[in-house]
Scaffold this motif. Sequence first.
Motif, PDB file in Angstrom:
ATOM      1  N   LEU A  50       0.817  -1.222   0.000  1.00 23.13           N
ATOM      2  CA  LEU A  50       0.000   0.000   0.000  1.00 23.13           C
ATOM      3  C   LEU A  50       0.851   1.273   0.000  1.00 23.13           C
ATOM      4  O   LEU A  50       0.334   2.357  -0.269  1.00 23.13           O
ATOM      5  N   GLY A  51       2.139   1.145   0.321  1.00 18.25           N
ATOM      6  CA  GLY A  51       2.977   2.336   0.479  1.00 18.25           C
ATOM      7  C   GLY A  51       3.053   3.197  -0.753  1.00 18.25           C
ATOM      8  O   GLY A  51       2.939   4.430  -0.673  1.00 18.25           O
ATOM      9  N   LEU A  52       3.236   2.587  -1.934  1.00 16.49           N
ATOM     10  CA  LEU A  52       3.344   3.374  -3.163  1.00 16.49           C
ATOM     11  C   LEU A  52       2.014   3.989  -3.562  1.00 16.49           C
ATOM     12  O   LEU A  52       1.980   5.061  -4.178  1.00 16.49           O
ATOM     13  N   VAL A  53       0.903   3.323  -3.232  1.00 18.21           N
ATOM     14  CA  VAL A  53      -0.414   3.913  -3.496  1.00 18.21           C
ATOM     15  C   VAL A  53      -0.568   5.202  -2.706  1.00 18.21           C
ATOM     16  O   VAL A  53      -0.992   6.239  -3.237  1.00 18.21           O
ATOM     17  N   ILE A  54      -0.208   5.146  -1.418  1.00 17.29           N
ATOM     18  CA  ILE A  54      -0.300   6.331  -0.564  1.00 17.29           C
ATOM     19  C   ILE A  54       0.644   7.421  -1.058  1.00 17.29           C
ATOM     20  O   ILE A  54       0.268   8.601  -1.150  1.00 17.29           O
ATOM     21  N   ALA A  55       1.869   7.037  -1.413  1.00 18.41           N
ATOM     22  CA  ALA A  55       2.845   8.018  -1.900  1.00 18.41           C
ATOM     23  C   ALA A  55       2.328   8.714  -3.159  1.00 18.41           C
ATOM     24  O   ALA A  55       2.458   9.940  -3.306  1.00 18.41           O
ATOM     25  N   LYS A  56       1.741   7.961  -4.058  1.00 20.60           N
ATOM     26  CA  LYS A  56       1.234   8.535  -5.315  1.00 20.60           C
ATOM     27  C   LYS A  56       0.130   9.552  -5.044  1.00 20.60           C
ATOM     28  O   LYS A  56       0.114  10.643  -5.619  1.00 20.60           O
ATOM     29  N   ARG A  57      -0.804   9.193  -4.145  1.00 19.47           N
ATOM     30  CA  ARG A  57      -1.904  10.121  -3.842  1.00 19.47           C
ATOM     31  C   ARG A  57      -1.384  11.395  -3.173  1.00 19.47           C
ATOM     32  O   ARG A  57      -1.861  12.494  -3.448  1.00 19.47           O
ATOM     33  N   ILE A  58      -0.394  11.249  -2.289  1.00 20.03           N
ATOM     34  CA  ILE A  58       0.152  12.428  -1.608  1.00 20.03           C
ATOM     35  C   ILE A  58       0.856  13.339  -2.607  1.00 20.03           C
ATOM     36  O   ILE A  58       0.661  14.562  -2.602  1.00 20.03           O
ATOM     37  N   VAL A  59       1.675  12.765  -3.471  1.00 18.44           N
ATOM     38  CA  VAL A  59       2.401  13.566  -4.466  1.00 18.44           C
ATOM     39  C   VAL A  59       1.415  14.264  -5.401  1.00 18.44           C
ATOM     40  O   VAL A  59       1.558  15.460  -5.700  1.00 18.44           O
ATOM     41  N   GLU A  60       0.424  13.546  -5.874  1.00 19.63           N
ATOM     42  CA  GLU A  60      -0.563  14.146  -6.773  1.00 19.63           C
ATOM     43  C   GLU A  60      -1.381  15.212  -6.053  1.00 19.63           C
ATOM     44  O   GLU A  60      -1.814  16.184  -6.667  1.00 19.63           O
ATOM     45  N   GLY A  61      -1.584  15.037  -4.734  1.00 16.85           N
ATOM     46  CA  GLY A  61      -2.271  16.077  -3.959  1.00 16.85           C
ATOM     47  C   GLY A  61      -1.484  17.370  -3.901  1.00 16.85           C
ATOM     48  O   GLY A  61      -2.053  18.450  -3.718  1.00 16.85           O
ATOM     49  N   HIS A  62      -0.166  17.283  -4.074  1.00 15.78           N
ATOM     50  CA  HIS A  62       0.698  18.467  -4.149  1.00 15.78           C
ATOM     51  C   HIS A  62       0.882  18.942  -5.589  1.00 15.78           C
ATOM     52  O   HIS A  62       1.774  19.748  -5.866  1.00 15.78           O
ATOM     53  N   GLN A  63       0.046  18.437  -6.509  1.00 15.87           N
ATOM     54  CA  GLN A  63       0.152  18.770  -7.933  1.00 15.87           C
ATOM     55  C   GLN A  63       1.471  18.302  -8.529  1.00 15.87           C
ATOM     56  O   GLN A  63       1.995  18.898  -9.465  1.00 15.87           O
ATOM     57  N   GLY A  64       2.019  17.235  -7.935  1.00 14.72           N
ATOM     58  CA  GLY A  64       3.277  16.686  -8.425  1.00 14.72           C
ATOM     59  C   GLY A  64       3.075  15.387  -9.185  1.00 14.72           C
ATOM     60  O   GLY A  64       1.951  14.998  -9.511  1.00 14.72           O
ATOM     61  N   ARG A  65       4.174  14.692  -9.403  1.00 16.33           N
ATOM     62  CA  ARG A  65       4.131  13.456 -10.196  1.00 16.33           C
ATOM     63  C   ARG A  65       5.162  12.479  -9.638  1.00 16.33           C
ATOM     64  O   ARG A  65       6.237  12.891  -9.186  1.00 16.33           O
ATOM     65  N   ILE A  66       4.836  11.178  -9.664  1.00 19.65           N
ATOM     66  CA  ILE A  66       5.757  10.129  -9.228  1.00 19.65           C
ATOM     67  C   ILE A  66       5.799   9.051 -10.298  1.00 19.65           C
ATOM     68  O   ILE A  66       4.767   8.688 -10.860  1.00 19.65           O
ATOM     69  N   TRP A  67       6.998   8.564 -10.606  1.00 21.69           N
ATOM     70  CA  TRP A  67       7.153   7.524 -11.613  1.00 21.69           C
ATOM     71  C   TRP A  67       8.465   6.797 -11.357  1.00 21.69           C
ATOM     72  O   TRP A  67       9.223   7.155 -10.455  1.00 21.69           O
ATOM     73  N   LEU A  68       8.721   5.769 -12.148  1.00 24.07           N
ATOM     74  CA  LEU A  68       9.959   5.015 -11.961  1.00 24.07           C
ATOM     75  C   LEU A  68      10.473   4.505 -13.293  1.00 24.07           C
ATOM     76  O   LEU A  68       9.730   4.367 -14.267  1.00 24.07           O
ATOM     77  N   THR A  69      11.766   4.221 -13.304  1.00 22.62           N
ATOM     78  CA  THR A  69      12.402   3.542 -14.430  1.00 22.62           C
ATOM     79  C   THR A  69      13.160   2.346 -13.865  1.00 22.62           C
ATOM     80  O   THR A  69      13.734   2.424 -12.784  1.00 22.62           O
ATOM     81  N   SER A  70      13.137   1.255 -14.601  1.00 25.52           N
ATOM     82  CA  SER A  70      13.806   0.061 -14.104  1.00 25.52           C
ATOM     83  C   SER A  70      13.994  -0.947 -15.223  1.00 25.52           C
ATOM     84  O   SER A  70      13.260  -0.932 -16.221  1.00 25.52           O
ATOM     85  N   GLU A  71      14.984  -1.780 -15.025  1.00 27.28           N
ATOM     86  CA  GLU A  71      15.212  -2.924 -15.884  1.00 27.28           C
ATOM     87  C   GLU A  71      15.505  -4.125 -14.999  1.00 27.28           C
ATOM     88  O   GLU A  71      16.147  -3.989 -13.952  1.00 27.28           O
ATOM     89  N   ALA A  72      15.037  -5.289 -15.427  1.00 26.63           N
ATOM     90  CA  ALA A  72      15.277  -6.494 -14.644  1.00 26.63           C
ATOM     91  C   ALA A  72      16.769  -6.705 -14.439  1.00 26.63           C
ATOM     92  O   ALA A  72      17.554  -6.670 -15.384  1.00 26.63           O
ATOM     93  N   GLY A  73      17.177  -6.851 -13.191  1.00 23.93           N
ATOM     94  CA  GLY A  73      18.572  -7.078 -12.858  1.00 23.93           C
ATOM     95  C   GLY A  73      19.406  -5.825 -12.730  1.00 23.93           C
ATOM     96  O   GLY A  73      20.602  -5.903 -12.445  1.00 23.93           O
ATOM     97  N   ALA A  74      18.801  -4.643 -12.931  1.00 13.43           N
ATOM     98  CA  ALA A  74      19.583  -3.398 -12.919  1.00 13.43           C
ATOM     99  C   ALA A  74      19.060  -2.390 -11.904  1.00 13.43           C
ATOM    100  O   ALA A  74      19.371  -1.208 -11.989  1.00 13.43           O
ATOM    101  N   GLY A  75      18.273  -2.836 -10.939  1.00  9.26           N
ATOM    102  CA  GLY A  75      17.767  -1.909  -9.939  1.00  9.26           C
ATOM    103  C   GLY A  75      16.641  -1.034 -10.470  1.00  9.26           C
ATOM    104  O   GLY A  75      16.168  -1.192 -11.600  1.00  9.26           O
TER     105      GLY A  75
END
Length: 420
Positions: A379-404
């Motif tokens: 649930l942590g990322l769901v909460i983080a996303k709502r909080i960031v969007e409540g500040h008119q911000g944005r949250i996202w990620l980049t990743s590749e398998a095996g590369a963090g």
Amino acid sequence: MNLSPSAPAARLSSPKSPPSLALLCDPQGMIVEVLRNDLDLPAAPGRLFSRLVDVASQFKALAFLEELRSQAAAFDWELNLVAAPENAERVLTLHFSGGRWQEEGTRLLLVGAVSNDAARDLLADLLRIHNEQTNQLRDLRKTAAQTGPQMALYDEISRLNNELIAAQRQLARKNAELERLNQLKNQFLGMAAHDLRNPLAAIGAYSELLQDEDLGLSPAERSEFLRDIFRLSRFMNNLVDDLLSVTAIEAGQLQLQLAEVDLTHLVQRNIARHRLLAAHKEIDILLQVGAEDGVSRLPPLWLDAAKIEQVLDNLVSNAVKFSPPRAQVQVRLSAERDAALLAVQDQGPGISPAEIERLFQPFGRGSARGTGGERSTGLGLVIAKRIVEGHQGRIWLTSEAGAGAIFFVSLPLTGTKASP
């Protein structure tokens, strides 16, 4: 005198709204007129609306029409439409809302868009324009008719009819929202019960072992069992806290106490605390603020400091959780154009594209597990996303398998001052 509406129904779309589909149908769902079709879907007069959706969505489409007929309005129905008749596998997901459209008999107005908000906004625009035209038509009829006591009665009946239609739409909207929240509650309760069952069973088993004097447990073994009980208890407490937070947020109760905050200082303080927590895995947390010398600072931002620290706690603790012992976690804070950009990079196993899509959904865990046996509530990322969007911000990620993975948070440098 011509008493028809002043503009054809085909012009009742707003050019400023996002791409969408707007249809006028009879009560059985037969398309009477296509008001708008920016998505080039195979919609045409004489075709059933239920034939536009894929096989899996046909029952939902019929249920949507039934709710619209019975309650005069329906909101937030997600349907999969076949984008091209020759290719049934090409599917477009739209969110539909609708209202009853009164002209020469009952008509149903169906509006679909890529989001619930867009569909609702366009529906409101179309109904408003239609009501304005209907009122203009009534004024023309009143002018053409003879004056007398009947006109006062006609005006009162028209007013009451408009109020009744508006009340029906508002009631349908509230019912749809209540149904959504009820489904959300049931989903959360079911998932929480599932996630609490195993830790409770383990605590019960450990407690029985600790009480069994015949086993002859050594002090070290007893200490290990107690540590496990403490760890499982903390997980359950975190799960309940997260569940309460996300339930309140999903119900529209995210309340931000905005104030002028030194984000640089907040991040530095947060990282110092997490360095102590990461020491047991010998993980080093590196922080870079602005320039490489780490001296540059951001201007103060209007933020809810406690909520932003909750976001930081989630991202940094996740980075430590999924990184192997003796790894490095890098945190960078900088100014990018008109926003503050925070990046948290781990050395974990990475996240596949399929898993990225569900990470920001309730209980949407990935396949990776904590390298130190840590558990995740999902649930942590769901909460983080709502909080960031409540500040008119944005949250996202980049990743590749095996590369963090690298999680990014963007917050506007020019916030809105909290209301007194």
